[in-house]
Design an enzyme around this catalytic site. Structure first.
Site, PDB file in Angstrom:
ATOM      1  N   PRO A 132      32.207 -10.622 -22.122  1.00  0.00           N
ATOM      2  CA  PRO A 132      30.972 -10.795 -21.340  1.00  0.00           C
ATOM      3  C   PRO A 132      29.997  -9.667 -21.654  1.00  0.00           C
ATOM      4  O   PRO A 132      30.385  -8.496 -21.667  1.00  0.00           O
ATOM      5  CB  PRO A 132      31.461 -10.696 -19.886  1.00  0.00           C
ATOM      6  CG  PRO A 132      32.774  -9.989 -19.939  1.00  0.00           C
ATOM      7  CD  PRO A 132      33.368 -10.257 -21.276  1.00  0.00           C
ATOM      8  N   CYS A 171      31.822  -2.262 -16.476  1.00  0.00           N
ATOM      9  CA  CYS A 171      30.421  -2.071 -16.858  1.00  0.00           C
ATOM     10  C   CYS A 171      29.986  -0.621 -16.630  1.00  0.00           C
ATOM     11  O   CYS A 171      30.164  -0.074 -15.536  1.00  0.00           O
ATOM     12  CB  CYS A 171      29.513  -3.005 -16.058  1.00  0.00           C
ATOM     13  SG  CYS A 171      27.778  -2.794 -16.484  1.00  0.00           S
ATOM     14  N   HIS A 206      38.965  -2.141 -22.319  1.00  0.00           N
ATOM     15  CA  HIS A 206      38.110  -1.544 -23.352  1.00  0.00           C
ATOM     16  C   HIS A 206      38.540  -0.087 -23.479  1.00  0.00           C
ATOM     17  O   HIS A 206      38.542   0.650 -22.493  1.00  0.00           O
ATOM     18  CB  HIS A 206      36.634  -1.644 -22.923  1.00  0.00           C
ATOM     19  CG  HIS A 206      35.680  -1.083 -23.930  1.00  0.00           C
ATOM     20  ND1 HIS A 206      34.576  -1.773 -24.364  1.00  0.00           N
ATOM     21  CD2 HIS A 206      35.664   0.083 -24.614  1.00  0.00           C
ATOM     22  CE1 HIS A 206      33.921  -1.038 -25.257  1.00  0.00           C
ATOM     23  NE2 HIS A 206      34.575   0.098 -25.415  1.00  0.00           N
ATOM     24  N   ASP A 234      35.641  -1.944 -30.504  1.00  0.00           N
ATOM     25  CA  ASP A 234      35.578  -1.649 -31.953  1.00  0.00           C
ATOM     26  C   ASP A 234      36.270  -2.690 -32.840  1.00  0.00           C
ATOM     27  O   ASP A 234      36.864  -2.331 -33.857  1.00  0.00           O
ATOM     28  CB  ASP A 234      36.160  -0.253 -32.255  1.00  0.00           C
ATOM     29  CG  ASP A 234      35.267   0.869 -31.748  1.00  0.00           C
ATOM     30  OD1 ASP A 234      34.176   0.562 -31.238  1.00  0.00           O
ATOM     31  OD2 ASP A 234      35.662   2.040 -31.844  1.00  0.00           O
ATOM     32  N   GLN A 252      32.498 -14.066 -15.059  1.00  0.00           N
ATOM     33  CA  GLN A 252      32.789 -12.708 -14.602  1.00  0.00           C
ATOM     34  C   GLN A 252      31.890 -12.336 -13.432  1.00  0.00           C
ATOM     35  O   GLN A 252      30.665 -12.461 -13.513  1.00  0.00           O
ATOM     36  CB  GLN A 252      32.578 -11.689 -15.728  1.00  0.00           C
ATOM     37  CG  GLN A 252      33.040 -10.295 -15.307  1.00  0.00           C
ATOM     38  CD  GLN A 252      32.761  -9.225 -16.346  1.00  0.00           C
ATOM     39  OE1 GLN A 252      31.610  -8.892 -16.606  1.00  0.00           O
ATOM     40  NE2 GLN A 252      33.812  -8.678 -16.940  1.00  0.00           N
TER      41      GLN A 252
END
Length: 325
Positions: free
Chosen positions: A17, A101, A170, A203, A71
């Site tokens: 997202p 976020c 992440h 990445d 989301q």
């Protein structure tokens, strides 16, 4: 195969997202390139509860997209629970919670990755959403807030105990934003500590990156964000490699230009010409990145306001490039 709650997925390469990026037109383009699961832009739980029109527009899902994850973000358990109830009426297969976020306007309200600083409140939010959702609930987190508070494993364990069906991680802290290098070791560590599926993120820009993150972390699926910007072919190429061991060639100049035009057409249909032409400037910049004389064309397109003129400029650029060959 990966199983998220009662949902079985053959394809383990997902679209991450991204605010201002993963709208309906972009999702459709990624789906055409064999993306395993699409994620919407993040949805403000309070705005959803208040029946905000713009929020509802962001929740438009087409038949061609499935499976889709929506989301939501917020740090108030009551609003998050109510948002989960509202989402039961929508056609998405999965409901995802954002705790990753890094944007200042999100974290200043205690939402997004700021929730990781408060594991107790994070647990209340997770419980409220799981309790009120008829669909599998997943969670997206970061490594932690900063280098002094790396608590992804702790949050992952809490999430599993709350009934979360899968977890995406992440490998950066909030303070890193998108700088430095993603830490894939933390993904592997989480994988060892919980039994629900773990989705590795951060990445993955090439087929080789996908192979390496799977090898290094043993994660169950891959989520691609910036690596798909201007490069929706990454899904098809990774899936092909996972099935055959063969790396397909990079998309041609013609494929890039024709896809950018198709993407623009979809955007105009969805958002109207005025908004679409402006919104598409960043996408076209990504499609053209690295191509010969693309900076000049990008600058010219950034000043154009008509759909027709943008298409004409892109076709003219393609012809020039092919002639120069």
């Amino acid at each position: 195969m990966i199983k998220i709650g009662n949902l079985e997925l053959e394809n383990k390469v997902f679209l991450s997202p991204m605010a201002g990026v993963t709208d309906l037109p972009f999702r459709l383009i990624c789906k055409e390139q064999n993306c395993g699961m699409l994620y919407t832009e993040m949805i403000n739980a309070k705005a959803l509860c208040y029946d905000d029109e713009n929020t509802k527009k962001m929740l438009k899902i087409e038949d061609a997209e499935h499976p889709v994850a929506v989301q939501i973000f917020g740090s108030d358990p009551e609003f998050m629970g109510r948002a989960a109830q509202i989402m039961n009426e929508y056609p998405n297969e999965v409901l995802d919670i954002n705790m990753g976020c890094p944007a200042p306007k999100v974290v200043k309200n205690g939402d997004g990755s700021a929730l990781m600083k408060n594991p107790k409140l994070a647990e209340e939010v997770l419980k409220a959403v799981v309790k009120n959702s008829d669909k599998p609930v997943t969670l997206k987190i970061r490594k932690g807030w900063d280098d002094n508070s790396i608590n992804a494993v702790e949050i992952a364990k809490i999430a599993e105990a709350c009934g979360i069906s899968a977890l995406a991680i992440h490998g950066r802290t909030r303070e890193q934003y998108y700088s430095g290098k993603a830490d894939w070791d933390i993904i592997g560590e989480i994988k060892k500590n919980i039994s629900i599926p773990v989705i590795g993120n951060g990445d993955v820009f090439t087929v080789e990156d996908a192979r390496n993150i799977l090898d290094k972390t043993n994660c169950d699926a891959i989520m691609i964000g910036r690596g798909a910007q201007g490069n929706p072919w990454i899904f098809k190429r990774i899936n092909h490699y996972m099935q055959t061991g063969e790396i397909l060639p990079e998309p041609t100049l013609e494929e890039k230009i024709n896809t950018s035009i198709k993407h623009l057409d979809l955007a105009v249909k969805e958002h109207g010409e005025y908004v679409a032409v402006r919104e598409m400037r960043k996408h076209i910049g990504w499609y053209l990145k690295g191509l010969k004389n693309s900076a000049r064309v990008r600058d010219e397109i950034n000043k154009i306001e008509s759909h027709e003129e943008v298409v004409s400029k892109l076709r003219e650029y393609m012809e020039d490039c092919l002639t120069l060959k």
